[in-house]
Design a protein around this motif. Structure first.
Motif, PDB file in Angstrom:
ATOM      1  N   THR A 275       0.828  -1.209   0.000  1.00 40.54           N
ATOM      2  CA  THR A 275       0.000   0.000   0.000  1.00 40.54           C
ATOM      3  C   THR A 275       0.859   1.254   0.000  1.00 40.54           C
ATOM      4  O   THR A 275       0.578   2.223  -0.717  1.00 40.54           O
ATOM      5  CB  THR A 275      -0.936   0.004   1.217  1.00 40.54           C
TER       6      THR A 275
ATOM      7  N   ALA B 248       2.326   1.633  -3.517  1.00 36.07           N
ATOM      8  CA  ALA B 248       1.307   1.957  -4.515  1.00 36.07           C
ATOM      9  C   ALA B 248       0.750   3.365  -4.328  1.00 36.07           C
ATOM     10  O   ALA B 248       0.306   3.996  -5.292  1.00 36.07           O
ATOM     11  CB  ALA B 248       0.167   0.939  -4.444  1.00 36.07           C
ATOM     12  N   ALA B 249       0.779   3.869  -3.108  1.00 40.38           N
ATOM     13  CA  ALA B 249       0.191   5.185  -2.836  1.00 40.38           C
ATOM     14  C   ALA B 249       1.131   6.337  -3.140  1.00 40.38           C
ATOM     15  O   ALA B 249       0.703   7.506  -3.096  1.00 40.38           O
ATOM     16  CB  ALA B 249      -0.255   5.257  -1.373  1.00 40.38           C
ATOM     17  N   GLN B 250       2.401   6.063  -3.436  1.00 45.28           N
ATOM     18  CA  GLN B 250       3.350   7.151  -3.666  1.00 45.28           C
ATOM     19  C   GLN B 250       2.905   8.129  -4.763  1.00 45.28           C
ATOM     20  O   GLN B 250       2.998   9.345  -4.583  1.00 45.28           O
ATOM     21  CB  GLN B 250       4.730   6.583  -4.002  1.00 45.28           C
TER      22      GLN B 250
ATOM     23  N   ALA C  37      -0.006   9.049  -5.562  1.00 44.77           N
ATOM     24  CA  ALA C  37      -1.110   9.880  -5.075  1.00 44.77           C
ATOM     25  C   ALA C  37      -0.608  11.100  -4.321  1.00 44.77           C
ATOM     26  O   ALA C  37      -1.281  12.140  -4.270  1.00 44.77           O
ATOM     27  CB  ALA C  37      -2.039   9.052  -4.187  1.00 44.77           C
ATOM     28  N   LEU C  38       0.583  11.009  -3.734  1.00 44.84           N
ATOM     29  CA  LEU C  38       1.126  12.135  -2.993  1.00 44.84           C
ATOM     30  C   LEU C  38       1.433  13.327  -3.894  1.00 44.84           C
ATOM     31  O   LEU C  38       1.577  14.448  -3.427  1.00 44.84           O
ATOM     32  CB  LEU C  38       2.403  11.710  -2.259  1.00 44.84           C
TER      33      LEU C  38
ATOM     34  N   ALA D 164      -4.807  -1.959   4.782  1.00 43.45           N
ATOM     35  CA  ALA D 164      -4.601  -1.025   3.675  1.00 43.45           C
ATOM     36  C   ALA D 164      -5.063   0.383   4.050  1.00 43.45           C
ATOM     37  O   ALA D 164      -4.426   1.377   3.683  1.00 43.45           O
ATOM     38  CB  ALA D 164      -5.329  -1.518   2.435  1.00 43.45           C
TER      39      ALA D 164
ATOM     40  N   SER E 144      -2.619   2.036   6.483  1.00 40.10           N
ATOM     41  CA  SER E 144      -1.349   2.276   5.793  1.00 40.10           C
ATOM     42  C   SER E 144      -1.397   3.536   4.933  1.00 40.10           C
ATOM     43  O   SER E 144      -0.377   4.209   4.753  1.00 40.10           O
ATOM     44  CB  SER E 144      -0.986   1.066   4.933  1.00 40.10           C
ATOM     45  N   LEU E 145      -2.566   3.876   4.404  1.00 40.37           N
ATOM     46  CA  LEU E 145      -2.716   5.137   3.679  1.00 40.37           C
ATOM     47  C   LEU E 145      -2.469   6.322   4.610  1.00 40.37           C
ATOM     48  O   LEU E 145      -1.869   7.328   4.225  1.00 40.37           O
ATOM     49  CB  LEU E 145      -4.111   5.224   3.050  1.00 40.37           C
TER      50      LEU E 145
ATOM     51  N   VAL F 134       1.248   6.719   5.111  1.00 36.82           N
ATOM     52  CA  VAL F 134       1.892   7.408   3.989  1.00 36.82           C
ATOM     53  C   VAL F 134       1.857   8.920   4.188  1.00 36.82           C
ATOM     54  O   VAL F 134       2.834   9.627   3.922  1.00 36.82           O
ATOM     55  CB  VAL F 134       1.211   7.023   2.662  1.00 36.82           C
TER      56      VAL F 134
ATOM     57  N   GLU G 259       8.963  10.843   2.431  1.00 36.95           N
ATOM     58  CA  GLU G 259       8.462   9.780   3.289  1.00 36.95           C
ATOM     59  C   GLU G 259       9.667   9.142   3.953  1.00 36.95           C
ATOM     60  O   GLU G 259      10.398   8.385   3.348  1.00 36.95           O
ATOM     61  CB  GLU G 259       7.730   8.761   2.411  1.00 36.95           C
TER      62      GLU G 259
END
Length: 413
Positions: free
Chosen positions: A249, A252-254, A256-257, A299, A302-303, A306, A404
């Motif tokens: 997660t 995969a969310a990088q 989105a930042l 998940a 975990s967001l 991030v 991060e």
């Protein structure tokens, strides 16, 4: 990025690949030696207490012995201590090696972080530390799978494999890193004669207090998740799958930042949003009874992770005077040592006397309190120091996210 940054990032990923044993220390103590949950929590707390002087010693040894020697010493010490835990025949032996592990566990951090800071320009440090965190997450995906497999066979093998990755990392860095130089001058003051005094900074105290509570919640997840699965009638080793889901997660969310709406949020708004997501995920743990339910809630929190980690370290670095970021980040990093001491005790005691639902509902309540405190208390302190939100990148229609970064075991917390 300079070669030395890639070396440290790659070595970190290799080391992280084996860093899955600590969350199972309490399980090993309980199952192999028949100790109570309380005893297991106390021994894990003793490990955490030992990590606090370990971080301070890492800085001193780096100045006296050299950074490369300190890194190799720390990794080799971790390997030997974990092999001792794996081979232990009594609870007392496990306790001794767990404390020894704590005393060498943080030696790696100060010299490696200082190497990265010195290797890149200040404007590039965000990218460098972001790379480090992605490497940790990438290594964590494999670590969780290995833990889930080996944990079903014998928990002791988790410590053996972790030790082998530490030795491999130590050997690679001993060969590849530049030789140490003695008499390296220590930077104690910022530029223009301004002295960095982190503990006299009220804004840092605000971030440190909220960061300690966040670290406590985070470490409770690491320590209590295997025990929670066991109490729900699931396999404790499946916590490795959940840690893998968390790492996936994060990776995969990088992208989105980089979205404008997230990247242009003020620091306090982004942190409050992250704490809220973390609370929602932990409420899910309180209600989950199946592995798919645990995966979904993992998940979600975990967001939040991030959003929190990178922004928090970016804020702390921004609070420091010129040349004083190392001391500010080192002071802030002590919050993880405090949390590593407290989390095994609080988590096991709440599980023992109140149950699974109370542990995770209480943790979720702490996260909501953090979100409120960030907006009502910490934000005015940060604003008083002139801290601003990151500026959007108007040329691409996206914004550059805060880095991060990560200062826990690896936990590893």
């Amino acid at each position: 990025m300079p070669r030395i940054v890639w070396l440290l990032v790659t070595a970190r990923a290799i080391n992280r690949l084996g860093a899955f044993s600590l969350p199972f220390l309490t399980v090993l103590i309980s199952t192999d030696f028949g100790a109570s949950t309380t005893t297991a929590g106390v021994l894990s707390a003793a490990f955490g207490l030992a990590t606090i002087p370990s971080r301070l010693a890492g800085g001193r040894l780096a100045a006296r012995l050299g950074r490369r020697r300190t890194i190799v010493l720390g990794l080799t010490g971790c390997a030997l201590a974990q092999l001792g835990i794996a081979a232990a025949g009594s609870l007392a032996t496990v306790a001794v090696f767990a404390i020894l592990l704590g005393l060498v566990f943080e030696l790696y951090e100060p010299p490696s972080q200082a190497m990265i800071a010195d290797a890149v320009r200040p404007a590039e440090r965000v990218r460098a530390y972001s790379l480090l965190n992605v490497a940790l997450a990438a290594g964590g995906t494999g670590a969780g799978l290995i833990a889930a497999g080996l944990g079903r066979w014998d928990l002791r093998w988790l410590f053996v494999v972790d030790a082998l990755t530490c030795l491999a990392c130590a050997l690679a860095l001993r060969i590849a890193l530049p030789a140490d130089h003695r008499h390296r001058p220590a930077v104690r003051h910022g530029e223009h004669g301004e002295q960095a005094r982190p503990w006299r900074d009220r804004a840092l105290w605000g971030m440190f207090t909220s960061g300690t509570v966040f670290a406590l919640v985070y470490m409770q997840i690491m320590m209590a998740l295997p025990l929670t699965l066991a109490r729900r009638g699931l396999e404790p080793a499946d916590a490795g799958l959940l840690f893998t889901a968390s790492a996936v997660t994060v990776i995969a969310a990088q992208p989105a930042l980089r979205l404008r709406r997230l990247a242009t949020l003020s620091d306090s708004a982004a942190l409050a949003f992250g704490y809220t997501l973390l609370a929602i995920g932990l409420v899910g743990y309180a209600m989950a009874h199946t592995l798919p339910a645990f995966l979904i809630t993992t998940a979600v929190w975990s967001l939040g992770d991030v959003l929190i980690l990178g922004r928090a370290f970016s804020v702390v670095a921004g609070l420091a005077p010129p040349g004083g970021a190392d001391r500010y980040l080192a002071a802030y990093g002590i919050s993880w040592g405090i949390a590593t001491v407290a989390a095994p005790v609080t988590a096991t005691q709440i599980l023992e006397h109140a149950g699974v639902a109370a542990l995770w509902a209480g943790s979720a309540s702490l996260c909501l309190a953090l979100a409120a405190a960030q907006l009502l208390v910490v934000k005015p302190l940060i604003s008083g120091k002139g801290r601003t939100a990151p500026a959007p990148d108007t040329t691409s229609g996206e914004a550059t996210p805060a880095a991060e970064t990560d200062s826990r075991p690896a936990d590893r917390p």
